[in-house]
Design an enzyme around this catalytic site. Sequence first.
Site, PDB file in Angstrom:
ATOM      1  N   LYS A 163       2.025  -3.524   2.506  1.00 22.13           N
ATOM      2  CA  LYS A 163       1.153  -3.060   3.594  1.00 22.13           C
ATOM      3  C   LYS A 163      -0.063  -3.986   3.698  1.00 22.13           C
ATOM      4  CE  LYS A 163       3.114   1.481   3.012  1.00 22.13           C
ATOM      5  NZ  LYS A 163       3.021   2.912   3.213  1.00 22.13           N
ATOM      6  N   HIS A 189       8.660   0.286  10.735  1.00 19.79           N
ATOM      7  CA  HIS A 189       8.032   1.163   9.752  1.00 19.79           C
ATOM      8  C   HIS A 189       7.320   2.298  10.496  1.00 19.79           C
ATOM      9  CE1 HIS A 189       5.347   2.691   6.672  1.00 19.79           C
ATOM     10  NE2 HIS A 189       6.182   2.173   5.798  1.00 19.79           N
ATOM     11  N   GLU A 215      12.972   6.584   5.364  1.00 23.41           N
ATOM     12  CA  GLU A 215      11.641   6.922   4.860  1.00 23.41           C
ATOM     13  C   GLU A 215      11.122   8.164   5.580  1.00 23.41           C
ATOM     14  OE1 GLU A 215       9.616   3.214   3.000  1.00 23.41           O
ATOM     15  OE2 GLU A 215       9.119   3.278   5.122  1.00 23.41           O
ATOM     16  N   GLY A 252       3.335   7.735   0.985  1.00 25.57           N
ATOM     17  CA  GLY A 252       1.949   7.692   0.520  1.00 25.57           C
ATOM     18  C   GLY A 252       1.353   9.041   0.187  1.00 25.57           C
TER      19      GLY A 252
HETATM   20  P1  PGA Z   1       4.937   4.731  -0.498  1.00 26.10           P
HETATM   21  O1  PGA Z   1       5.241   3.898   0.851  1.00 26.10           O
HETATM   22  O2  PGA Z   1       5.861   4.230  -1.560  1.00 26.10           O
HETATM   23  O3  PGA Z   1       3.484   4.430  -0.800  1.00 26.10           O
HETATM   24  O4  PGA Z   1       5.157   6.167  -0.172  1.00 26.10           O
HETATM   25  C1  PGA Z   1       6.555   3.547   1.195  1.00 26.10           C
HETATM   26  C2  PGA Z   1       6.547   2.837   2.516  1.00 26.10           C
HETATM   27  O5  PGA Z   1       5.732   3.170   3.386  1.00 26.10           O
HETATM   28  O6  PGA Z   1       7.353   1.904   2.735  1.00 26.10           O
END
Ligand code: PGA
Length: 241
Positions: A7, A89, A160, A166
């Site tokens: 990110k 994403h 996802e 997150g």
């Molecule tokens: P995360 O994010 O592992 O922090 O939950 C995954 C992503 O957004 O690809």
Amino acid sequence: LVAGNWKMHGSHSANAELLSGILAARPFACDVAVCVPFPYLSEAAVALAGSDVRWGAQDCSAHDKGAYTGEVSAAMLAEFGCRYVIVGHSERRAMHGETDQLVADKAKAVLARGLTPIVCVGETLGQREQGTAQATVKRQLSAVIHALGHCVGEMVVAYEPVWAIGTGVTATPEQAQEMHALIRAQLQAATAHADAMQILYGGSMKPDNAASLLAQQDIDGGLIGGAALKAADFVGICRAT
Ligand code: PGA
């Protein structure tokens, strides 16, 4: 495949430490990649050249070139040795208004330059609560399948669930497997290569929950956000495969 999605994180010093920590932990029993912010692609390329750790970007334009201020094309990413480009994403769908069609066009642009798109799909909490999670993912995937045609088998898919990104809340292995099996079935209807395709899970995957998720039949890896920023955590997930 375990792919880190950095990110908008990183700095020259933090990147050097993270990449050297990953390199020091080789060999891995899985494919490993880091998807870094655009400005850090060249340093990732220098650090990882000659290793089996791959690198990539987190987005690209659907266009090949032109008057698109601020955009980066797949052709440019190819020049930096990228293997992967994340497209669609949920943060880009939500914050940048990316539609299913735009995501599909981006995936096509990535493949056209010989790179592998990691196409993200996933429902919000509201959609799950309303019982439309499966229909949402199916719709997102259909747009990409339609756009890619006979090249469908060359993409990586990442499921996802938005409510797991997150948040520290992970989908249970059963919840994830249920969706992954549906994704596999949808891919099977589109390509003879579906069984060999990598379907990643993403959303709060950590070293301590990775093994149970990765043990599921249709979970072929992870797309890792927060836990990709510390070498020990990222390496822990790679080892869990
Ligand atoms: P995360 O994010 O592992 O922090 O939950 C995954 C992503 O957004 O690809």
